[in-house]
Design a protein around this motif. Structure first.
Motif, PDB file in Angstrom:
ATOM      1  N   THR A   1      -3.323  -4.163   5.251  1.00 46.04           N
ATOM      2  CA  THR A   1      -3.892  -3.160   6.136  1.00 46.04           C
ATOM      3  C   THR A   1      -3.172  -3.129   7.473  1.00 46.04           C
ATOM      4  N   ALA A   2      -2.181  -3.977   7.622  1.00 46.86           N
ATOM      5  CA  ALA A   2      -1.464  -4.021   8.904  1.00 46.86           C
ATOM      6  C   ALA A   2      -0.535  -2.823   9.015  1.00 46.86           C
ATOM      7  N   SER A   3      -0.350  -2.369  10.228  1.00 41.59           N
ATOM      8  CA  SER A   3       0.563  -1.248  10.483  1.00 41.59           C
ATOM      9  C   SER A   3       1.976  -1.770  10.621  1.00 41.59           C
ATOM     10  N   LYS A   4       2.421  -2.497   9.634  1.00 43.10           N
ATOM     11  CA  LYS A   4       3.711  -3.163   9.760  1.00 43.10           C
ATOM     12  C   LYS A   4       4.551  -2.882   8.529  1.00 43.10           C
ATOM     13  N   LEU A   5       5.739  -2.351   8.778  1.00 43.95           N
ATOM     14  CA  LEU A   5       6.693  -2.134   7.704  1.00 43.95           C
ATOM     15  C   LEU A   5       7.594  -3.352   7.578  1.00 43.95           C
TER      16      LEU A   5
ATOM     17  N   HIS B   1       8.370   3.225   1.820  1.00 46.83           N
ATOM     18  CA  HIS B   1       9.115   4.279   2.512  1.00 46.83           C
ATOM     19  C   HIS B   1      10.591   4.191   2.139  1.00 46.83           C
TER      20      HIS B   1
ATOM     21  N   LEU C   1       4.904  -1.165   3.174  1.00 47.31           N
ATOM     22  CA  LEU C   1       3.739  -1.379   4.022  1.00 47.31           C
ATOM     23  C   LEU C   1       2.794  -2.294   3.261  1.00 47.31           C
TER      24      LEU C   1
ATOM     25  N   PHE D   1      11.005   9.729   2.204  1.00 49.19           N
ATOM     26  CA  PHE D   1       9.825   9.741   1.348  1.00 49.19           C
ATOM     27  C   PHE D   1       8.878   8.621   1.755  1.00 49.19           C
ATOM     28  N   MET D   2       7.590   8.845   1.485  1.00 48.43           N
ATOM     29  CA  MET D   2       6.623   7.778   1.453  1.00 48.43           C
ATOM     30  C   MET D   2       5.904   7.877   0.117  1.00 48.43           C
TER      31      MET D   2
ATOM     32  N   SER E   1       0.833  -1.203   0.000  1.00 50.99           N
ATOM     33  CA  SER E   1       0.000   0.000   0.000  1.00 50.99           C
ATOM     34  C   SER E   1       0.872   1.258   0.000  1.00 50.99           C
ATOM     35  N   ALA E   2       2.119   1.128   0.414  1.00 50.96           N
ATOM     36  CA  ALA E   2       3.024   2.278   0.396  1.00 50.96           C
ATOM     37  C   ALA E   2       4.456   1.792   0.540  1.00 50.96           C
TER      38      ALA E   2
ATOM     39  N   PHE F   1      11.186  -4.283   6.117  1.00 50.02           N
ATOM     40  CA  PHE F   1      12.372  -3.520   5.755  1.00 50.02           C
ATOM     41  C   PHE F   1      13.278  -4.305   4.814  1.00 50.02           C
TER      42      PHE F   1
END
Lengths: 109, 112
Positions: A93-97, A33, A90, A47-48, A30-31, A99
């Motif tokens: 829908t989880a708030s998890k990056l 970084h 990302l 950036f995102m 979804s995004a 890396f």
């Protein structure tokens, strides 16, 4: 195989050179970084992105969602750009990056 | 105020000690995160708080106990840690899931 791959792992450049760091990912996102980490440990969000291209000063970030690929470009590189550059995605829908392993950049005079 | 402030910057603790790491932000961000980073490795997610509620626990051992007393403050309570828990502990916040993160400068923890 990591879900997020960066290349190169290490990069040495001379001051003034144009630098490109690549990030490929294998999952739907979804995004994305781009982060910068200096030796002291602090991380700065550069950036995102979820599509297209963004520019801030000498930094440009692009993303191609279809090809699952992003690039970070540094124009007119300077020794103060020396740092580890990390791509993180990302997913869902989880708030998890998730890396990437980072690209260690050294810019010399 | 556009920063995430972490204290202390450095901490040395014995395996029987109890200590706490503190993270504070005044940007009105509703999501706050704890990450652990070992040398030359990317950060690993530990916990996510969303609207002051724990939303993600990445199977972190119970010797790490997070707490979010209010929307500006995130603590990480440490008890009976092991030497392999020595790492850089990073706090971050964001307004929402699809927003840029702001990271603190980290607490470098050494367990002896």
């Amino acid at each position: 195989k990591n879900e997020v791959e960066q290349s190169p792992q290490n990069l040495t450049a001379q001051e003034g050179e144009f630098i490109t760091i690549n990030c490929s990912y294998s999952v739907g996102i979804s995004a994305l970084h781009w982060l910068q980490q200096h030796p002291g440990g602090g991380i700065v969000s550069l950036f995102m992105l979820s599509s297209g291209k963004k520019k801030h000063g000498r930094l440009i970030a692009t993303i191609n969602i279809q090809e699952k690929h992003s690039s970070l470009h540094i124009t007119a590189s300077h020794p103060r750009d020396s740092a580890v550059y990390i791509c993180a995605v990302l997913t869902g829908t989880a708030s998890k990056l998730t890396f990437g392993t980072g690209t260690r950049l050294q810019v010399t005079l | 105020d556009t920063e995430v402030t972490q204290t202390p910057k450095h901490l040395v603790m014995g395996m029987t000690n109890k200590k706490s790491l503190k993270c504070e932000q005044h940007m009105g961000h509703r999501a706050m995160y704890w990450y652990k980073q070992k040398a030359k490795k990317p950060p690993e997610l530990m916990f996510v708080y969303s609207y002051e509620k724990l939303s993600i626990n990445e199977s972190v051992p119970s010797r790490f106990s997070p707490e979010c007393p209010n929307s500006s403050l995130l603590n990480l309570h440490l008890h009976a840690l092991q030497p392999e828990d020595s790492a850089l502990y990073l706090c971050a916040s964001s307004q929402g899931v699809l927003e840029r993160y702001t990271f603190g400068s980290g607490t470098r923890l050494t367990v002896v």
